[in-house]
Design a protein around this motif. Sequence first.
Motif, PDB file in Angstrom:
ATOM      1  N   HIS A   1       4.925   7.480   0.811  1.00  0.00           N
ATOM      2  CA  HIS A   1       4.919   6.288   2.103  1.00  0.00           C
ATOM      3  C   HIS A   1       4.434   5.039   1.873  1.00  0.00           C
ATOM      4  O   HIS A   1       3.249   5.017   1.266  1.00  0.00           O
ATOM      5  N   THR A   2       5.304   4.099   2.044  1.00  0.00           N
ATOM      6  CA  THR A   2       4.884   2.787   1.521  1.00  0.00           C
ATOM      7  C   THR A   2       4.562   1.809   2.638  1.00  0.00           C
ATOM      8  O   THR A   2       5.589   1.696   3.834  1.00  0.00           O
TER       9      THR A   2
ATOM     10  N   LEU B   1       0.791  -1.170   0.037  1.00  0.00           N
ATOM     11  CA  LEU B   1       0.141  -0.038  -0.015  1.00  0.00           C
ATOM     12  C   LEU B   1       0.889   1.252   0.048  1.00  0.00           C
ATOM     13  O   LEU B   1       1.650   1.474   1.110  1.00  0.00           O
ATOM     14  N   THR B   2       0.893   1.998  -1.015  1.00  0.00           N
ATOM     15  CA  THR B   2       1.688   3.000  -1.226  1.00  0.00           C
ATOM     16  C   THR B   2       1.069   4.388  -1.420  1.00  0.00           C
ATOM     17  O   THR B   2       0.256   4.470  -2.192  1.00  0.00           O
ATOM     18  N   PHE B   3       1.419   5.467  -0.624  1.00  0.00           N
ATOM     19  CA  PHE B   3       0.804   6.588  -0.938  1.00  0.00           C
ATOM     20  C   PHE B   3       1.527   7.616  -1.721  1.00  0.00           C
ATOM     21  O   PHE B   3       2.642   7.875  -1.491  1.00  0.00           O
ATOM     22  N   TRP B   4       0.716   8.159  -2.592  1.00  0.00           N
ATOM     23  CA  TRP B   4       1.492   9.122  -3.612  1.00  0.00           C
ATOM     24  C   TRP B   4       0.541  10.561  -3.927  1.00  0.00           C
ATOM     25  O   TRP B   4      -0.608  10.440  -3.670  1.00  0.00           O
TER      26      TRP B   4
ATOM     27  N   VAL C   1      -2.257   4.629  -3.569  1.00  0.00           N
ATOM     28  CA  VAL C   1      -3.309   5.433  -3.066  1.00  0.00           C
ATOM     29  C   VAL C   1      -2.952   6.927  -3.301  1.00  0.00           C
ATOM     30  O   VAL C   1      -1.974   7.194  -2.645  1.00  0.00           O
ATOM     31  N   SER C   2      -3.725   7.481  -4.086  1.00  0.00           N
ATOM     32  CA  SER C   2      -3.588   8.886  -4.595  1.00  0.00           C
ATOM     33  C   SER C   2      -4.097   9.811  -3.383  1.00  0.00           C
ATOM     34  O   SER C   2      -5.409   9.595  -2.863  1.00  0.00           O
ATOM     35  N   ILE C   3      -3.400  10.681  -2.674  1.00  0.00           N
ATOM     36  CA  ILE C   3      -3.587  11.702  -1.829  1.00  0.00           C
ATOM     37  C   ILE C   3      -4.117  13.136  -2.347  1.00  0.00           C
ATOM     38  O   ILE C   3      -4.260  14.029  -1.691  1.00  0.00           O
ATOM     39  N   ASP C   4      -4.385  13.113  -3.722  1.00  0.00           N
ATOM     40  CA  ASP C   4      -4.620  14.197  -4.445  1.00  0.00           C
ATOM     41  C   ASP C   4      -5.904  14.757  -3.871  1.00  0.00           C
ATOM     42  O   ASP C   4      -6.969  13.869  -3.738  1.00  0.00           O
ATOM     43  N   ASP C   5      -6.108  15.927  -3.654  1.00  0.00           N
ATOM     44  CA  ASP C   5      -7.397  16.675  -3.169  1.00  0.00           C
ATOM     45  C   ASP C   5      -8.331  16.697  -4.432  1.00  0.00           C
ATOM     46  O   ASP C   5      -8.109  16.452  -5.354  1.00  0.00           O
TER      47      ASP C   5
ATOM     48  N   VAL D   1      -5.391   1.700  -8.441  1.00  0.00           N
ATOM     49  CA  VAL D   1      -5.178   2.876  -7.679  1.00  0.00           C
ATOM     50  C   VAL D   1      -6.208   3.349  -7.293  1.00  0.00           C
ATOM     51  O   VAL D   1      -7.412   3.408  -7.665  1.00  0.00           O
ATOM     52  N   LEU D   2      -6.313   3.695  -5.974  1.00  0.00           N
ATOM     53  CA  LEU D   2      -7.334   4.118  -5.029  1.00  0.00           C
ATOM     54  C   LEU D   2      -7.135   5.622  -5.038  1.00  0.00           C
ATOM     55  O   LEU D   2      -5.942   6.251  -4.740  1.00  0.00           O
ATOM     56  N   LEU D   3      -8.418   6.133  -4.768  1.00  0.00           N
ATOM     57  CA  LEU D   3      -8.418   7.773  -4.566  1.00  0.00           C
ATOM     58  C   LEU D   3      -8.792   8.140  -2.958  1.00  0.00           C
ATOM     59  O   LEU D   3      -9.771   7.926  -2.540  1.00  0.00           O
ATOM     60  N   ASP D   4      -7.767   8.925  -2.220  1.00  0.00           N
ATOM     61  CA  ASP D   4      -8.021   9.180  -1.086  1.00  0.00           C
ATOM     62  C   ASP D   4      -8.217  10.886  -1.112  1.00  0.00           C
ATOM     63  O   ASP D   4      -7.532  11.592  -0.371  1.00  0.00           O
ATOM     64  N   VAL D   5      -9.306  11.144  -1.639  1.00  0.00           N
ATOM     65  CA  VAL D   5      -9.724  12.650  -1.880  1.00  0.00           C
ATOM     66  C   VAL D   5      -9.947  13.385  -0.615  1.00  0.00           C
ATOM     67  O   VAL D   5      -9.343  14.739  -0.721  1.00  0.00           O
ATOM     68  N   ASN D   6     -10.439  12.689   0.334  1.00  0.00           N
ATOM     69  CA  ASN D   6     -10.631  13.479   1.678  1.00  0.00           C
ATOM     70  C   ASN D   6      -9.368  13.264   2.791  1.00  0.00           C
ATOM     71  O   ASN D   6      -9.637  13.677   3.815  1.00  0.00           O
ATOM     72  N   SER D   7      -8.721  12.623   2.480  1.00  0.00           N
ATOM     73  CA  SER D   7      -7.420  12.145   3.293  1.00  0.00           C
ATOM     74  C   SER D   7      -7.903  11.490   4.526  1.00  0.00           C
ATOM     75  O   SER D   7      -7.289  11.181   5.415  1.00  0.00           O
TER      76      SER D   7
END
Length: 166
Positions: free
Chosen positions: A130-131, A52-55, A87-91, A111-117
């Motif tokens: 962050h992996t 699981l990697t955040f980008w 996991v994209s942390i783009d807003d 690819v997953l979207l974490d729009v609201n963090s």
Amino acid sequence: MKKLMTLLLMALMVTGLQAQNKSDLPNVTLKDLNGKDVNLSKLSNNGNPIVLTFWATWCSPCIKEHSALNDVYQDWQDETGVKIYAVSIDDSRSTARVKPMVEGKGWEFEVLLDVNSDLKRAMNVSNPPHTFLIDGNGKIVWYHTGYVEGGEEDLYEEILKIAKKK
């Protein structure tokens, strides 16, 4: 004295349980690039490891890391059965750039979207990349922040350890 020992034992048990629960994936639902809901607490990979990697699209080390991971992903899957979730942390302002970037780079992982963090907060991620490496039981067994060229080899060594235990 007996009460004190009992209290100490209970405190140790509670502390142990809290430490154990920290490794579980949080109950957070994200969307994939097709709009499908994915609940992280229900992620499984038939007992195989999960990365699981955040980008973010604005993070150049993230893009380098994901391109490097993509180059070795098929081989890693063949050898260990690993599955990668990026996991994209783009807003909400920049999330529209995620899918075109992923398609343009040819990244083959989920690819997953974490729009609201929500997941970012739940997993105490401050800055990408962050992996996390998750074993076949859903426990976080390794993590790393930042990216240095060749760093994916360290991740691969950890993946191999888990795959051998299966």
